[in-house]
Design an enzyme around this catalytic site. Sequence first.
Site, short mmCIF file in Angstrom:
data_model
loop_
_atom_site.label_atom_id
_atom_site.label_comp_id
_atom_site.label_asym_id
_atom_site.label_seq_id
_atom_site.Cartn_x
_atom_site.Cartn_y
_atom_site.Cartn_z
CB ILE A 129 -2.97 3.81 -5.00
CG1 ILE A 129 -1.63 3.50 -5.47
CG2 ILE A 129 -3.18 5.21 -4.75
CD1 ILE A 129 -1.23 3.75 -6.89
CD GLU A 130 -6.08 7.36 0.68
OE1 GLU A 130 -6.39 6.81 1.78
OE2 GLU A 130 -5.73 8.64 0.56
CG ASN A 131 -7.37 7.85 -4.70
OD1 ASN A 131 -6.14 7.87 -4.21
ND2 ASN A 131 -7.89 9.05 -4.78
CE1 TYR A 149 -4.02 2.20 1.15
CE2 TYR A 149 -2.03 3.32 1.76
CZ TYR A 149 -3.57 3.35 1.47
OH TYR A 149 -4.46 4.54 1.70
#
Lengths: 298, 298, 271, 271
Positions: free
Chosen positions: D57-59, D32
């Site tokens: 990736i957090e999106n 991450y």
Amino acid sequence: MNKVMTMHKAISRFVTAGDTLFLSGMQHGEPAAAVHEIVRQKIDRLTLVSVLVATANLLIGEGLVDRVLTGYTNQDERSYAVVKARDAGRLPVFEEYSHFGISLVLLAGQMGIPFIPTRSEIGSDMPKYNKNITSVKCPFTGEYLGAVRAVNPDVGIIHVQRCDAEGNAQKWGTMGVDVEGINASKKVIVTTEKIVDADVIRRDPNRTIIPSFRVSAVVEQPFGAHPMHLAGCYSGDMWGYYFDTGPKENYESYVKELVYGVKDWDEHLKRKAEIKPPGYFENFRINAVESDPIITGY
Amino acid sequence: MNKVMTMHKAISRFVTAGDTLFLSGMQHGEPAAAVHEIVRQKIDRLTLVSVLVATANLLIGEGLVDRVLTGYTNQDERSYAVVKARDAGRLPVFEEYSHFGISLVLLAGQMGIPFIPTRSEIGSDMPKYNKNITSVKCPFTGEYLGAVRAVNPDVGIIHVQRCDAEGNAQKWGTMGVDVEGINASKKVIVTTEKIVDADVIRRDPNRTIIPSFRVSAVVEQPFGAHPMHLAGCYSGDMWGYYFDTGPKENYESYVKELVYGVKDWDEHLKRKAEIKPPGYFENFRINAVESDPIITGY
Amino acid sequence: MIIRNDENDKYTAADQMVVAGAHQIRPDDVVYVGLGLPFLSALLAKYTHAPECTIIIENGIVRTTGFELPRATDTLGVQFMSDQLTGLFYVSSLGQAGHITTGFIGAGQVDRYGNVNDTCVGDYYRPSHRWAGSGGANDVMSFCRRTITMLRQSQRRFPGKVDFITCPGYIDGTLGSREKAGLLPGTGPAMVITDLACYTFENGEMVVKSVNSSVGATLEKVKEEVGWDIKVAADLTDTTPPTDEEIRVLRERVDPRRIWVGGKRTPIGKD
Amino acid sequence: MIIRNDENDKYTAADQMVVAGAHQIRPDDVVYVGLGLPFLSALLAKYTHAPECTIIIENGIVRTTGFELPRATDTLGVQFMSDQLTGLFYVSSLGQAGHITTGFIGAGQVDRYGNVNDTCVGDYYRPSHRWAGSGGANDVMSFCRRTITMLRQSQRRFPGKVDFITCPGYIDGTLGSREKAGLLPGTGPAMVITDLACYTFENGEMVVKSVNSSVGATLEKVKEEVGWDIKVAADLTDTTPPTDEEIRVLRERVDPRRIWVGGKRTPIGKD
């Protein structure tokens, strides 16, 4: 039912002072045109729920926001919007979560349950200052977990690539908290690059993220997410926007010229093209790549 | 990493006696070929989690199942599979939920939390007989809700329209509890109509329902969901299947000829085509309709 | 038996049930339906007075256009050209969050307080009869604003109290019993439709609202096939009979292949 | 200042941080990452020893191929040709369920027990300094098996105890403090990487593991810039310096447009 209307009408009709407002588009395709219209209409006392929506700073700077549910916001002196709000006695209360926490309050809202358990936030100091994060005992294992309280925004606004006239909306690319946010919202405004024939939607119904009966208004607004990028449509200028609205002089000139000084988004885009160097918008064109179709039928 | 292997190898390597097994495909595109292989390999003492998977009756009838988490199963004398299991002392324990309840135990598993609150099941008698449904007090509102316990199946099997060699799997049409089920599973076997180039997946990554690192095996198996239908591929013969495996004689002849009597699914399909009236499989052809492509790129 | 079930009649008791169900669907309704008569009711409403109603099917289908009547809940025909295809969790959450106005379910039994039993008669562990269980029915009855139960009536299927509550009606009939259980106010059974009559609820108790006299039912016959001394609504009427137009739409447009003749699926065919 | 940050040097302290981060990524890791140095570390690892690692990736991005280094977390270039595009809830749930092996975060401050402060210095309601808040950092530190914190070191940023725990490390340093809070065993901070040194944790307490001597750091300098009397690992070494090949890949393949020179983003440009 055809729900197509102008942005002015959609915002004036469905966003009300005092509303809790969800803004979609976590750094991807936010409803920037709609946000500008809210500022122009000076709809205030809002509670804001969003994740990394750049243009939300205008709502704060113009003193329209009472409370912000957030995981990440510039709250320091480097953001003139915050300074301006504070000086005007209109600094919102920031109710802080982790990003996942924001997605969970909205998921719980979408699901129609008053809370949802999580292992985020619990080891941190956030629950001390946010009464909507607490702990809950698992009725099966006896262990303690975190719990966040559901949020059902009064109105959610999303910008998408395509939508039919009735409101069946399709978005692709990164989805951030879009699906949970609009589905948790009581009223939904869809702004779209393009209104397409319902058959385009129905030949790929798995891509629909909210069905028409949940949607109150559909607004066709090309370049409606600018200055953010939108998959398949245009790249963005986020840092340019932050520069244009960061320092005091820039910010004030931006709202004067590009928010209050224009009657709608088309005029905003036209005015911005005049202000910016030649080729500013052409620069956002992408090299298009097409997906393979899927097959349905019977 | 290329994870392509034969069905025999995928099942023998990743499904173990005593496992909790999730089967995808709620009346749409179930992993029928994989189920037949499990029966052929006589992998037993299974706990089964699924919703309306037709071929699951073979697992019960052949005495391979200890426990079933279910919302709906023929448990009466009209199903010979149940009669056969009971007569052999191999009738599974049925742990009963509503359909939504099954989706929730899997969602909680996918999320990595031990329980999830709900307003389903609570006003019913189900919690009296299912220790994994109970009630929980909302730490914010003080109201009581239902709560179901999370399930993380040891292995989940899904059949999809397309998948790349590494395991990035894409399915469309109705999704039942597929997304929650395979994402909750510790190991995942993907069986697919077609292994496609990774670029096909990557030109439409929003359609991927599980990423490659979560997948243990990829098996290319055309017609792998028959007798169920699969969107874009073929229609089905569910009622025909229920007739073929309903009455005792039919059931016994089916397992003898079409399960134990063949070495794999291709042979099963060949043998079935011989048994059935001419044109049986041709009948499942669909009138294909193509979706419009989506655009990506930068 | 005086009930018309003969195919040679202009319409049957099953047709009357379908039409009564359709009449419960309002123009802007969001309707949850499952296989059988409810499918027919929803399609009939869509092709007559409620063209804009939304139809939701538990496998994950949301659609506003009609479709070819299926032999199973999920078929490629039912999926085809939907507005949205998603999963059970998504559409059930629409329900749990209060967005589904009208739900239809079938039932093994229904009792005085509208509770539905789809599980068992007798002791749970040693039942004298077993049904297949809730399926989505518990969710529908728990979540929808108005739930309509459709079943063929007999005294055995209308006990005073079911042995097992699969789907909560007004539970023990006391005021607020649903809310006490954790269910949201403003939800619950609104109507029961059988081949003999239509029933509504007064203070949580089922009452005869209209008699299907169009197909030969009488109040006496209705009461005979109820397992308790059922009350009758003060404004008891005859159930509105099918119009010629409704029957025509039902035959020609909803079910031209005659799949659900008399309310029962015709023999095996391709889904 | 002895630390090399001069562009004319073969590599800078930021380069050393990137390389040390990349060395923490194992061939089959699920990583991450967020904007800045972690993006560089992940891409460097992918282009050298860990070509099969998965980048999250957090999106809502899951990908196994490299991508054009962005100026923002989510750009069309980072999205393009991903294996999976979904949302924050989905990828964070992968973390909460234990599927993300290695997480990278930045930090305002990090303390003796690895707790990270991204919120405020001083009183929460009257802070002397405010950062932007958790973002996804709390989730990463709560969920990932191993979390690696990257920041420029100064005594101010390395207090003995942070005023606000945004991301829980080993909390108060006592055995089982994470588990007591409800976090899963086998998670937590694994390493802190600064321009001066790399740190690991022994019994929940940060210790100096290696000194970035390649860029001129010394143990003395390292200790000066820590706000408590930090312990030193028994097997203290020099941080493995970047190889010529690593620097070449970093310059030519990871960041050919020189967007993140010296660990800071170069001025405005098109996303």
